[in-house]
Design a protein around this motif. Structure first.
Motif, mmCIF file in Angstrom:
data_model
loop_
_atom_site.group_PDB
_atom_site.id
_atom_site.type_symbol
_atom_site.label_atom_id
_atom_site.label_comp_id
_atom_site.label_asym_id
_atom_site.label_seq_id
_atom_site.Cartn_x
_atom_site.Cartn_y
_atom_site.Cartn_z
ATOM 1 N N GLY A 188 40.410 43.688 43.054
ATOM 2 C CA GLY A 188 39.380 44.682 43.324
ATOM 3 C C GLY A 188 38.193 44.520 42.385
ATOM 4 O O GLY A 188 37.042 44.757 42.773
ATOM 5 N N PHE A 189 38.471 44.096 41.157
ATOM 6 C CA PHE A 189 37.416 43.892 40.166
ATOM 7 C C PHE A 189 36.600 42.646 40.481
ATOM 8 O O PHE A 189 35.376 42.691 40.600
ATOM 9 C CB PHE A 189 38.039 43.793 38.771
ATOM 10 C CG PHE A 189 37.052 43.625 37.651
ATOM 11 C CD1 PHE A 189 36.512 44.723 37.021
ATOM 12 C CD2 PHE A 189 36.680 42.356 37.216
ATOM 13 C CE1 PHE A 189 35.600 44.570 35.978
ATOM 14 C CE2 PHE A 189 35.778 42.192 36.173
ATOM 15 C CZ PHE A 189 35.238 43.305 35.555
ATOM 16 N N TRP A 190 37.283 41.504 40.653
ATOM 17 C CA TRP A 190 36.522 40.265 40.853
ATOM 18 C C TRP A 190 36.095 40.051 42.300
ATOM 19 O O TRP A 190 35.128 39.328 42.565
ATOM 20 C CB TRP A 190 37.289 39.048 40.348
ATOM 21 C CG TRP A 190 38.590 38.712 41.034
ATOM 22 C CD1 TRP A 190 39.841 38.993 40.593
ATOM 23 C CD2 TRP A 190 38.760 37.981 42.263
ATOM 24 N NE1 TRP A 190 40.788 38.509 41.461
ATOM 25 C CE2 TRP A 190 40.145 37.877 42.493
ATOM 26 C CE3 TRP A 190 37.873 37.401 43.176
ATOM 27 C CZ2 TRP A 190 40.668 37.234 43.617
ATOM 28 C CZ3 TRP A 190 38.393 36.756 44.304
ATOM 29 C CH2 TRP A 190 39.768 36.677 44.508
ATOM 30 N N GLY A 191 36.801 40.700 43.258
ATOM 31 C CA GLY A 191 36.520 40.457 44.662
ATOM 32 C C GLY A 191 35.567 41.449 45.302
ATOM 33 O O GLY A 191 34.884 41.106 46.273
ATOM 34 N N GLU A 192 35.479 42.675 44.790
ATOM 35 C CA GLU A 192 34.636 43.692 45.418
ATOM 36 C C GLU A 192 33.435 44.091 44.572
ATOM 37 O O GLU A 192 32.491 44.691 45.083
ATOM 38 C CB GLU A 192 35.471 44.931 45.745
ATOM 39 C CG GLU A 192 36.482 44.701 46.841
ATOM 40 C CD GLU A 192 36.795 45.965 47.626
ATOM 41 O OE1 GLU A 192 35.995 46.918 47.592
ATOM 42 O OE2 GLU A 192 37.847 45.994 48.269
ATOM 43 N N MET A 193 33.465 43.788 43.287
ATOM 44 C CA MET A 193 32.338 44.099 42.419
ATOM 45 C C MET A 193 31.503 42.839 42.198
ATOM 46 O O MET A 193 32.042 41.773 41.913
ATOM 47 C CB MET A 193 32.830 44.655 41.083
ATOM 48 C CG MET A 193 33.578 45.965 41.210
ATOM 49 S SD MET A 193 34.324 46.536 39.648
ATOM 50 C CE MET A 193 32.832 46.913 38.701
ATOM 51 N N SER A 194 30.189 42.954 42.320
ATOM 52 C CA SER A 194 29.319 41.814 42.064
ATOM 53 C C SER A 194 29.429 41.407 40.604
ATOM 54 O O SER A 194 29.905 42.172 39.749
ATOM 55 C CB SER A 194 27.867 42.182 42.386
ATOM 56 O OG SER A 194 27.394 43.147 41.453
ATOM 57 N N GLU A 195 28.977 40.198 40.299
ATOM 58 C CA GLU A 195 29.024 39.735 38.919
ATOM 59 C C GLU A 195 28.180 40.624 38.007
ATOM 60 O O GLU A 195 28.551 40.888 36.856
ATOM 61 C CB GLU A 195 28.571 38.285 38.837
ATOM 62 C CG GLU A 195 29.545 37.320 39.509
ATOM 63 C CD GLU A 195 29.110 35.872 39.392
ATOM 64 O OE1 GLU A 195 27.922 35.630 39.054
ATOM 65 O OE2 GLU A 195 29.936 34.983 39.627
ATOM 66 N N VAL A 196 27.068 41.119 38.526
ATOM 67 C CA VAL A 196 26.229 42.025 37.749
ATOM 68 C C VAL A 196 26.981 43.319 37.468
ATOM 69 O O VAL A 196 26.965 43.837 36.337
ATOM 70 C CB VAL A 196 24.910 42.329 38.489
ATOM 71 C CG1 VAL A 196 24.141 43.457 37.791
ATOM 72 C CG2 VAL A 196 24.054 41.074 38.579
ATOM 73 N N ARG A 197 27.659 43.809 38.470
ATOM 74 C CA ARG A 197 28.396 45.061 38.282
ATOM 75 C C ARG A 197 29.611 44.869 37.377
ATOM 76 O O ARG A 197 29.983 45.770 36.626
ATOM 77 C CB ARG A 197 28.835 45.608 39.649
ATOM 78 C CG ARG A 197 29.135 47.091 39.634
ATOM 79 C CD ARG A 197 29.315 47.614 41.020
ATOM 80 N NE ARG A 197 29.526 49.053 41.008
ATOM 81 C CZ ARG A 197 29.913 49.749 42.064
ATOM 82 N NH1 ARG A 197 30.121 49.132 43.223
ATOM 83 N NH2 ARG A 197 30.081 51.050 41.988
#
Length: 223
Positions: A188-197
């Motif tokens: 959920g962290f690496w797959g749904e949040m953009s790198e900026v987020r």
């Protein structure tokens, strides 16, 4: 060693099926992050996995079992995973992705199955992921997290902790030196949040997260 954990329930389900645990005993850091699958009982299994692994690992260390080399840490993690298996599935059903990491004696030892990941965080908050997810979209084991994000097949996990199959973790080892920063996270962290987020979340752990489908969980560790 300084660490912080956070877990946020996504919108897709009524319960949060992620779970994380972290302990530092003055010598070693032990970090566990688990992502329960959609199978019934996986949320309870994830919680039982985290607590059981931390308790059992610490018990073994207290009994004098060593973990201050990569080989010793790998042996200990594997034995704990195997010994937990029957008792956990006697009580709970379901399946989980998991990642277990030990930081001791200037060494990082990781054992994982599924799509929980470990990354090295640079000074700008960008993450270099050092684990490769076990999923259908990555069946050749040659795709980066950035490439996997847009492929729906990344949700098809190819390895997990489940009944009827002995644990067989992939192992990743490296040094862990003073000044380094690691993040352990569910997909959920690496797959749904953009790198900026992701960088924003690491900079401000209490950032508001209310718009994601999947549960999001991470452990931020500074050496």
């Amino acid at each position: 060693m300084i660490y912080a954990t956070r877990s946020v329930k996504g919108q897709a389900r009524e319960d949060n099926r992620d779970c994380a645990g972290a302990v530092f005993d003055g010598v070693r850091g032990l970090f566990v992050i688990v992502d329960g699958t959609s199978k019934p009982g996986s949320g309870q299994l994830a919680q039982g996995f985290v607590q059981g692994l931390i308790d059992t690992y610490q018990l073994r260390v207290g009994q004098g079992v060593g973990d201050d080399t990569h080989d010793l840490a790998i042996q200990l993690i594997r034995s704990v995973l195997a010994d937990m298996h029957a008792p956990l599935f006697a009580e709970w059903s379901g399946s989980t992705s998991y990642l277990v990491a030990v930081v001791v004696n200037g060494l990082l030892t990781i054992a994982y199955e599924g799509d929980c990941g470990c990354g090295v965080v640079n000074a700008e908050g960008r993450i270099d992921w050092i684990t490769s997810p076990h999923c259908l979209a990555n069946w050749k084991r040659d795709r980066s997290h950035r490439e996997l994000v847009c492929d729906p097949a990344r949700h098809r996990i190819t390895r997990s902790y489940k009944a009827g199959r002995a644990p067989e973790p992939e192992i990743v080892v490296r040094s862990a030196v003073v000044g380094e920063r690691f993040v352990f996270a569910t997909d959920g962290f690496w797959g749904e949040m953009s790198e900026v987020r992701q960088a924003e979340a690491l900079k401000s752990p209490e950032i508001t997260i209310t718009d994601l489908e999947d549960d999001v969980t991470w452990i931020d560790v500074r050496l």
